[in-house]
Enzyme design. Structure first.
Site, PDB file in Angstrom:
ATOM      1  N   SER A 127       0.828  -1.202   0.000  1.00  0.00           N
ATOM      2  CA  SER A 127       0.000   0.000   0.000  1.00  0.00           C
ATOM      3  C   SER A 127       0.861   1.249   0.000  1.00  0.00           C
ATOM      4  O   SER A 127       1.999   1.242   0.521  1.00  0.00           O
ATOM      5  CB  SER A 127      -0.842  -0.016   1.287  1.00  0.00           C
ATOM      6  OG  SER A 127      -1.464   1.228   1.486  1.00  0.00           O
ATOM      7  N   TYR A 151      -1.856  -0.465  10.551  1.00  0.00           N
ATOM      8  CA  TYR A 151      -2.139  -1.074   9.244  1.00  0.00           C
ATOM      9  C   TYR A 151      -0.925  -0.916   8.319  1.00  0.00           C
ATOM     10  O   TYR A 151      -0.432  -1.885   7.728  1.00  0.00           O
ATOM     11  CB  TYR A 151      -3.388  -0.434   8.611  1.00  0.00           C
ATOM     12  CG  TYR A 151      -3.510  -0.777   7.144  1.00  0.00           C
ATOM     13  CD1 TYR A 151      -3.923  -2.046   6.739  1.00  0.00           C
ATOM     14  CD2 TYR A 151      -3.165   0.157   6.154  1.00  0.00           C
ATOM     15  CE1 TYR A 151      -3.996  -2.383   5.384  1.00  0.00           C
ATOM     16  CE2 TYR A 151      -3.234  -0.170   4.806  1.00  0.00           C
ATOM     17  CZ  TYR A 151      -3.653  -1.437   4.428  1.00  0.00           C
ATOM     18  OH  TYR A 151      -3.711  -1.758   3.092  1.00  0.00           O
ATOM     19  N   LYS A 155       1.935  -3.763   6.660  1.00  0.00           N
ATOM     20  CA  LYS A 155       2.360  -3.931   5.261  1.00  0.00           C
ATOM     21  C   LYS A 155       3.885  -3.833   5.160  1.00  0.00           C
ATOM     22  O   LYS A 155       4.526  -4.599   4.452  1.00  0.00           O
ATOM     23  CB  LYS A 155       1.709  -2.867   4.374  1.00  0.00           C
ATOM     24  CG  LYS A 155       0.195  -3.020   4.251  1.00  0.00           C
ATOM     25  CD  LYS A 155      -0.166  -4.263   3.462  1.00  0.00           C
ATOM     26  CE  LYS A 155      -1.653  -4.507   3.381  1.00  0.00           C
ATOM     27  NZ  LYS A 155      -1.996  -5.803   2.775  1.00  0.00           N
TER      28      LYS A 155
HETATM   29  P1  NAD Z   1     -11.258  -6.232   1.161  1.00  0.00           P
HETATM   30  O1  NAD Z   1     -11.441  -6.151   2.627  1.00  0.00           O
HETATM   31  O2  NAD Z   1     -12.401  -5.905   0.285  1.00  0.00           O
HETATM   32  O3  NAD Z   1     -10.713  -7.677   0.741  1.00  0.00           O
HETATM   33  C1  NAD Z   1      -9.877  -8.431   1.600  1.00  0.00           C
HETATM   34  C2  NAD Z   1     -10.481  -9.833   1.679  1.00  0.00           C
HETATM   35  O4  NAD Z   1      -9.651 -10.633   2.524  1.00  0.00           O
HETATM   36  C3  NAD Z   1     -11.881  -9.841   2.298  1.00  0.00           C
HETATM   37  O5  NAD Z   1     -12.735 -10.553   1.437  1.00  0.00           O
HETATM   38  C4  NAD Z   1     -11.711 -10.565   3.634  1.00  0.00           C
HETATM   39  O6  NAD Z   1     -12.848 -11.328   3.959  1.00  0.00           O
HETATM   40  C5  NAD Z   1     -10.485 -11.433   3.349  1.00  0.00           C
HETATM   41  N1  NAD Z   1      -9.673 -11.775   4.527  1.00  0.00           N
HETATM   42  C6  NAD Z   1      -9.171 -10.944   5.478  1.00  0.00           C
HETATM   43  N2  NAD Z   1      -8.451 -11.638   6.372  1.00  0.00           N
HETATM   44  C7  NAD Z   1      -8.489 -12.943   5.972  1.00  0.00           C
HETATM   45  C8  NAD Z   1      -7.940 -14.142   6.479  1.00  0.00           C
HETATM   46  N3  NAD Z   1      -7.209 -14.161   7.600  1.00  0.00           N
HETATM   47  N4  NAD Z   1      -8.185 -15.298   5.828  1.00  0.00           N
HETATM   48  C9  NAD Z   1      -8.938 -15.303   4.694  1.00  0.00           C
HETATM   49  N5  NAD Z   1      -9.487 -14.199   4.168  1.00  0.00           N
HETATM   50  C10 NAD Z   1      -9.259 -13.031   4.801  1.00  0.00           C
HETATM   51  O7  NAD Z   1      -9.994  -5.312   0.797  1.00  0.00           O
HETATM   52  P2  NAD Z   1      -9.479  -4.826  -0.621  1.00  0.00           P
HETATM   53  O8  NAD Z   1      -9.780  -3.382  -0.740  1.00  0.00           O
HETATM   54  O9  NAD Z   1      -9.928  -5.751  -1.672  1.00  0.00           O
HETATM   55  O10 NAD Z   1      -7.918  -4.951  -0.385  1.00  0.00           O
HETATM   56  C11 NAD Z   1      -7.192  -6.079  -0.820  1.00  0.00           C
HETATM   57  C12 NAD Z   1      -5.750  -5.929  -0.390  1.00  0.00           C
HETATM   58  O11 NAD Z   1      -5.212  -4.727  -0.924  1.00  0.00           O
HETATM   59  C13 NAD Z   1      -5.540  -5.848   1.113  1.00  0.00           C
HETATM   60  O12 NAD Z   1      -4.347  -6.529   1.435  1.00  0.00           O
HETATM   61  C14 NAD Z   1      -5.373  -4.370   1.364  1.00  0.00           C
HETATM   62  O13 NAD Z   1      -4.592  -4.128   2.512  1.00  0.00           O
HETATM   63  C15 NAD Z   1      -4.641  -3.934   0.110  1.00  0.00           C
HETATM   64  N6  NAD Z   1      -4.842  -2.528  -0.232  1.00  0.00           N
HETATM   65  C16 NAD Z   1      -6.109  -2.038  -0.327  1.00  0.00           C
HETATM   66  C17 NAD Z   1      -6.302  -0.679  -0.622  1.00  0.00           C
HETATM   67  C18 NAD Z   1      -7.692  -0.108  -0.686  1.00  0.00           C
HETATM   68  O14 NAD Z   1      -7.827   1.113  -0.487  1.00  0.00           O
HETATM   69  N7  NAD Z   1      -8.732  -0.869  -0.944  1.00  0.00           N
HETATM   70  C19 NAD Z   1      -5.198   0.145  -0.854  1.00  0.00           C
HETATM   71  C20 NAD Z   1      -3.915  -0.403  -0.751  1.00  0.00           C
HETATM   72  C21 NAD Z   1      -3.748  -1.752  -0.443  1.00  0.00           C
HETATM   73  C1  WQD Z   2      -9.087  10.205   0.559  1.00  0.00           C
HETATM   74  C2  WQD Z   2      -9.168  11.707   0.807  1.00  0.00           C
HETATM   75  C3  WQD Z   2      -9.450  12.293   3.130  1.00  0.00           C
HETATM   76  C4  WQD Z   2     -13.404  10.534   3.621  1.00  0.00           C
HETATM   77  C5  WQD Z   2      -6.692   5.099   2.543  1.00  0.00           C
HETATM   78  C6  WQD Z   2      -5.641   4.426   3.382  1.00  0.00           C
HETATM   79  C7  WQD Z   2      -4.508   3.944   2.516  1.00  0.00           C
HETATM   80  C8  WQD Z   2      -5.035   3.061   1.380  1.00  0.00           C
HETATM   81  C9  WQD Z   2      -6.092   3.772   0.596  1.00  0.00           C
HETATM   82  C10 WQD Z   2      -5.130   0.760   2.098  1.00  0.00           C
HETATM   83  C11 WQD Z   2      -8.378  12.138   2.041  1.00  0.00           C
HETATM   84  C12 WQD Z   2     -10.665  12.709   2.321  1.00  0.00           C
HETATM   85  C13 WQD Z   2     -12.199  10.957   3.084  1.00  0.00           C
HETATM   86  C14 WQD Z   2     -14.375  11.508   3.991  1.00  0.00           C
HETATM   87  C15 WQD Z   2     -12.870  13.221   3.256  1.00  0.00           C
HETATM   88  N1  WQD Z   2      -5.679   1.877   1.886  1.00  0.00           N
HETATM   89  N2  WQD Z   2     -11.946  12.282   2.906  1.00  0.00           N
HETATM   90  N3  WQD Z   2     -14.065  12.819   3.788  1.00  0.00           N
HETATM   91  O1  WQD Z   2      -6.853   8.058   3.504  1.00  0.00           O
HETATM   92  O2  WQD Z   2      -6.008   8.557   1.147  1.00  0.00           O
HETATM   93  O3  WQD Z   2      -6.103   6.241   1.928  1.00  0.00           O
HETATM   94  O4  WQD Z   2      -7.136   4.206   1.498  1.00  0.00           O
HETATM   95  O5  WQD Z   2      -3.985   0.448   1.937  1.00  0.00           O
HETATM   96  O6  WQD Z   2      -3.640   3.248   3.341  1.00  0.00           O
HETATM   97  O7  WQD Z   2      -5.159   5.357   4.345  1.00  0.00           O
HETATM   98  O8  WQD Z   2      -8.199   7.367   1.444  1.00  0.00           O
HETATM   99  O9  WQD Z   2     -10.538   7.512   0.737  1.00  0.00           O
HETATM  100  O10 WQD Z   2     -10.002   7.597   3.207  1.00  0.00           O
HETATM  101  O11 WQD Z   2      -9.399   9.535   1.773  1.00  0.00           O
HETATM  102  O12 WQD Z   2     -12.647  14.440   3.100  1.00  0.00           O
HETATM  103  O13 WQD Z   2     -15.451  11.182   4.495  1.00  0.00           O
HETATM  104  O14 WQD Z   2     -10.539  12.050   1.079  1.00  0.00           O
HETATM  105  O15 WQD Z   2      -9.135  13.256   4.086  1.00  0.00           O
HETATM  106  O16 WQD Z   2      -7.830  13.384   1.752  1.00  0.00           O
HETATM  107  P1  WQD Z   2      -6.751   7.668   2.091  1.00  0.00           P
HETATM  108  P2  WQD Z   2      -9.624   7.943   1.815  1.00  0.00           P
END
Ligand code: NAD
Ligand code: WQD
Length: 340
Positions: A127, A151, A155
């Site tokens: 991430s 979190y 990672k």
């Molecule tokens: P999500 O929560 O929609 O999907 C994650 C899935 O993993 C879920 O279906 C959950 O049920 C499953 N899960 C969690 N722990 C588990 C376990 N111990 N065993 C089996 N299944 C398990 O999240 P997402 O948005 O699809 O994210 C996927 C990956 O990408 C994650 O690793 C997340 O950290 C990373 N990521 C997400 C974002 C984002 O903003 N969505 C950004 C950067 C990185």
């Molecule tokens: C985006 C922008 C908020 C909600 C997060 C995780 C990051 C990654 C992606 C997993 C920011 C603003 C948000 C609201 C707002 N996830 N905002 N009102 O924080 O950039 O990233 O998701 O790996 O680790 O931190 O994403 O969508 O929460 O926010 O004004 O109700 O929107 O302040 O500037 P963020 P976000």
């Protein structure tokens, strides 16, 4: 022969979109998920969009070594795409042990089982959270890493585990993908992001305001050092992200012994107000908002330099911010209560 890809967390938001692309590209997919943050209904939707006879599902927790080993013994797995993790930043601050336990222990068990079965190709979901407060933008992969919450540290720790494993045994092929802000949904409107309860992230929150489930959006901060005072992020369409995973698998197949860290972002930053205006255009409604104080831990600007991924994977994002908003709205308006 088609390759067999194990996808952990495959019923989640990014996993489900990636599985559709994998199945449509001819891969066999073995999906494991404990459904802690996703719904079983996702599988029916995937089946409507791709050849589902090539998809197997196991409901299990990746911390369950015996259940996971069974999956490896029943399937001749070629490579793993590892999505399974908890991902809510705020919750990780309140419940750090829950996050470290799931994200680290689960991932370690996965690597140990992979090692036992001599499966040594992995694509890991990292991430942009690992950049903490970046000193400059756009952010390159060689920038210093740090996290501002458990979190992000979970990672970072697992990235280190992968580096050390590769150092000890160069037959591992490892791709760490650092996603920026995934948004949008499949163009069919059949799958999308379905957060539990009140959304934490911007796009799902705006979508719920548009559909009438939330009254207005709180904008966290309007005095950032940005052109309109609101914070800037690199929003990336989830389908562009999914395609990045297919190209990552291609890369691992062609480059034995690789260890690579790549940003997956568009390289463009958009402010909160720009996202709101694009969403208004997409849904044809006004999105009411109020400015409130900054959210703790938020940074002013975060966007990627995706040059490495562009060059090494031949990957380029295709979808504009407007298209991301159109697809989020299409999903939300067709499924106001998500998969329920
Ligand atoms: P999500 O929560 O929609 O999907 C994650 C899935 O993993 C879920 O279906 C959950 O049920 C499953 N899960 C969690 N722990 C588990 C376990 N111990 N065993 C089996 N299944 C398990 O999240 P997402 O948005 O699809 O994210 C996927 C990956 O990408 C994650 O690793 C997340 O950290 C990373 N990521 C997400 C974002 C984002 O903003 N969505 C950004 C950067 C990185
Ligand atoms: C985006 C922008 C908020 C909600 C997060 C995780 C990051 C990654 C992606 C997993 C920011 C603003 C948000 C609201 C707002 N996830 N905002 N009102 O924080 O950039 O990233 O998701 O790996 O680790 O931190 O994403 O969508 O929460 O926010 O004004 O109700 O929107 O302040 O500037 P963020 P976000």
């Amino acid at each position: 022969m088609s390759q067999n890809i194990l996808v952990t967390g495959g019923t989640g938001y990014i996993g489900s979109h990636t599985i559709i692309e994998l199945l449509n590209a001819g891969y066999n997919v073995i999906c494991v998920d404990n459904l802690s943050n996703s719904k079983i209904e996702v599988l029916d939707r995937i089946a409507q969009l791709s050849p589902s006879e090539k998809l197997k599902f196991y409901q299990l927790d990746i911390q369950d070594r015996a259940a996971l080993s069974q999956v490896f013994s029943e399937n001749n797995i070629d490579a793993v795409i590892h999505f399974a993790a908890f991902k809510a930043v705020g919750e990780s601050v309140l419940h750090p042990l829950k996050y470290y336990h799931n994200n680290i222990i689960g991932s370690l068990v996965l690597l140990e089982v992979m090692q036992k079965y001599q499966v040594k190709k992995i694509v890991f979901s990292s991430s942009a959270a690992v950049y903490g407060e970046p000193a400059a933008t756009p952010i390159r992969e060689d920038f210093p890493t740090f996290a501002t919450n458990p979190y992000g540290f979970s990672k970072l720790v697992f990235e280190q585990v992968l580096d050390d494993l590769r150092k000890a045994d160069d037959t591992w092929c490892i791709l760490k993908l650092r996603y920026f802000n995934p948004v949008g949904a499949h163009s069919s409107g059949l799958i999308g992001e379905d957060p539990n309860g009140i959304p934490n992230n911007l796009m799902p929150y705006i979508s719920q305001v548009a559909v009438g489930k939330c009254k207005y959006l709180n904008i966290f901060g309007n005095d950032y050092p940005t052109p309109d005072g609101t914070a800037i992020r690199d929003y990336i369409h989830v389908v562009d992200l999914a395609i990045g995973h297919l190209l990552a698998l291609d890369y691992l197949n062609k480059h034995a012994k690789s260890l690579l860290t790549l940003n997956l972002g568009t390289g463009m930053g958009h402010s909160v107000l720009e996202v709101i205006h694009a969403f208004e255009e997409a849904c044809g409604k006004k999105i009411p908002y109020k400015f409130v104080s900054k959210r703790s831990g938020d940074v002013a600007k975060c966007y990627a330099d995706p040059t490495l991924a562009n060059q090494l994977l031949s990957w380029k994002t295709q979808f504009s911010l407007l298209q991301m908003c159109c697809d989020s709205w299409n999903w939300q308006s067709k499924n106001p209560n998500g998969y329920a």
